[in-house]
Design a protein around this motif. Structure first.
Motif, short mmCIF file in Angstrom:
data_model
loop_
_atom_site.label_atom_id
_atom_site.label_comp_id
_atom_site.label_asym_id
_atom_site.label_seq_id
_atom_site.Cartn_x
_atom_site.Cartn_y
_atom_site.Cartn_z
N ALA A 124 0.85 -1.21 0.00
CA ALA A 124 0.00 0.00 0.00
C ALA A 124 0.89 1.26 0.00
CB ALA A 124 -0.94 -0.02 1.21
N TYR A 127 2.38 1.87 -3.38
CA TYR A 127 1.41 2.51 -4.28
C TYR A 127 1.28 4.00 -3.95
CZ TYR A 127 -0.50 -1.31 -7.07
OH TYR A 127 -0.67 -2.30 -7.99
N THR A 128 1.26 4.33 -2.67
CA THR A 128 1.15 5.74 -2.28
C THR A 128 2.35 6.52 -2.83
OG1 THR A 128 -0.05 5.14 -0.27
CG2 THR A 128 0.97 7.31 -0.31
N ARG A 131 2.03 6.97 -6.65
CA ARG A 131 1.09 8.04 -6.99
C ARG A 131 1.68 9.41 -6.66
NH1 ARG A 131 -2.67 4.19 -4.61
NH2 ARG A 131 -2.56 5.38 -2.68
N ASP A 154 -4.64 14.13 -7.99
CA ASP A 154 -4.74 12.94 -7.14
C ASP A 154 -5.50 11.82 -7.85
OD1 ASP A 154 -3.34 13.39 -4.81
OD2 ASP A 154 -4.96 14.59 -3.94
N GLN A 155 -6.65 12.19 -8.40
CA GLN A 155 -7.45 11.20 -9.12
C GLN A 155 -6.70 10.67 -10.32
OE1 GLN A 155 -11.37 11.97 -10.45
NE2 GLN A 155 -12.18 11.08 -8.56
N ALA A 158 -3.97 8.14 -9.49
CA ALA A 158 -4.52 6.80 -9.23
C ALA A 158 -4.95 6.13 -10.53
CB ALA A 158 -5.69 6.89 -8.25
N THR A 159 -5.54 6.93 -11.43
CA THR A 159 -6.00 6.38 -12.71
C THR A 159 -4.82 5.93 -13.57
OG1 THR A 159 -7.97 7.77 -12.64
CG2 THR A 159 -7.30 6.95 -14.81
N VAL A 161 -1.83 4.97 -12.56
CA VAL A 161 -1.26 3.74 -11.97
C VAL A 161 -2.17 2.55 -12.28
CG1 VAL A 161 -0.72 2.58 -9.79
CG2 VAL A 161 0.02 4.94 -10.16
N ALA A 162 -3.47 2.75 -12.14
CA ALA A 162 -4.42 1.66 -12.42
C ALA A 162 -4.26 1.21 -13.87
CB ALA A 162 -5.85 2.13 -12.16
N PHE A 163 -4.32 2.15 -14.80
CA PHE A 163 -4.17 1.81 -16.21
C PHE A 163 -2.88 1.03 -16.46
CE2 PHE A 163 -1.97 2.95 -20.12
CZ PHE A 163 -2.81 2.36 -21.06
N HIS A 165 -0.77 -0.66 -14.36
CA HIS A 165 -0.66 -2.01 -13.79
C HIS A 165 -1.65 -2.99 -14.40
CE1 HIS A 165 1.99 -1.35 -9.98
NE2 HIS A 165 2.60 -1.12 -11.11
N GLY A 166 -2.84 -2.49 -14.76
CA GLY A 166 -3.80 -3.37 -15.43
C GLY A 166 -3.31 -3.78 -16.81
N PHE A 190 -4.11 6.58 -24.05
CA PHE A 190 -4.59 6.88 -22.69
C PHE A 190 -4.19 8.30 -22.29
CE2 PHE A 190 -3.37 7.14 -18.19
CZ PHE A 190 -4.61 6.99 -17.60
N ILE A 194 -6.67 11.55 -21.30
CA ILE A 194 -6.74 12.37 -20.08
C ILE A 194 -6.41 13.84 -20.40
CG2 ILE A 194 -6.28 10.45 -18.49
CD1 ILE A 194 -3.50 11.66 -17.98
#
Lengths: 202, 202
Positions: A124, A127-128, A131, A154-155, A158-159, A161-163, A165-166, A190, A194
């Protein structure tokens, strides 16, 4: 006679290399003293000199993963903004064999980390930090008009990182569908999405 | 006297429930006959009646994961377009305790699948099916002007899956940072960003 310090260091390197090969091939689920000993062509007894327990072996493997991630070669990093973010995210994706092995081991480590409170907290925190490292580039991008003025760094961190790692996970399972140029094209699309219509390059 | 068929079925349910609890708690890395027996309060010998080998236990666990995923409750699905895609992706995210357990077990299964050619192929196929299920909604969204005319449904399907699974992983490790409303807000911002300025709702 005990081995000379130079020999000992060389042997330590051999052990780490064997641990890495086992991890890249079988993940943490397949990391055993026996598998590492077999990868080195030595006895399990010899290896227990380095790792008296399975726990010590896993701790070494996690350290190795951290170290190899920190020391990996990276792209020249543009100073800031979306170009800097792009370089950061390209440095994460599995675009080479080494990147693929490292990512495969990270994904494997999630199983371990989800089952262990302390390792889960480490992940965790990782990840912090990721970001937080991304966020200033998004702020700069917004301030320089590369992102809409309403963008929330901030959002978006997170987006992003999500993109990323996915995409890592999909690419690990289906490298034929996601060769390096396909991953790069997905990342660029991507980033353009954004950026939206306010982007000077959009 | 052998147990009545009804008893046998009830016992099978108990076994599956115990396997699920062990998976949710410890992942595939902690799935052993001993752990499942302990979770049921029975002997390992009794459990070997159901799973003669560790392999049989893992196969049952993977079946159970597939079945519980297929049978999970889902949102009413709008007919098509981005609203349908939103409902699909919300049905994936860890927004409830059950969703969290299921996602945690899926993420754990990746370690296993990356180490096994056949399981890895199954996971690659699962991703292909997920992208294929998403794609028609993106095509409809494009055709109805919810997405730019230049939008590439194949690319966007891979991007939407990447975003969603990468958010799953971050949320599993840091549920305090990603409570359900934060996940939903991130998803909505993501969908708005792929919609871009052509979106009627943008």
């Amino acid at each position: 006679m005990p081995p000379a310090p130079g020999d000992r260091e060389a042997r330590r390197q051999d052990v780490s290399e064997a641990v890495w090969r086992v991890l890249a091939d079988k993940g943490f689920g397949g990391l055993t003293l026996r598998a590492v000993a077999a990868a080195m062509g030595v006895s399990t007894g010899m290896l227990m000199h380095y790792f008296p327990t399975k726990r010590a072996l896993v701790a070494h493997a996690l350290d190795l993963l951290e170290r190899r991630t920190a020391e990996r070669p990276r792209r020249a990093r543009p100073a800031e903004g979306l170009a800097a973010l792009r370089a950061m995210l390209l440095d994460i994706l599995p675009l080479t064999a080494d990147d693929t092995a490292r990512n495969r081991i990270w994904v494997s480590s999630w199983d371990l980390a989800l089952a262990d409170e302390s390792l889960g907290r480490d992940q965790a925190d990782r990840y912090t930090r990721l970001r937080s490292a991304i966020r200033p580039h998004l702020e700069a991008a917004r301030d320089h008009g590369e992102l809409p003025a309403t963008a929330d760094p901030d959002q978006l961190a997170a987006t992003a990182v999500a993109f990323t790692h996915g995409l890592v996970v999909q690419a690990l399972f289906d490298p034929a569908r996601f060769p390096p140029d396909a991953q790069t094209a997905l990342l660029d699309t991507f980033l353009a999405s954004i950026a939206g219509p306010a982007s000077p390059s959009g």
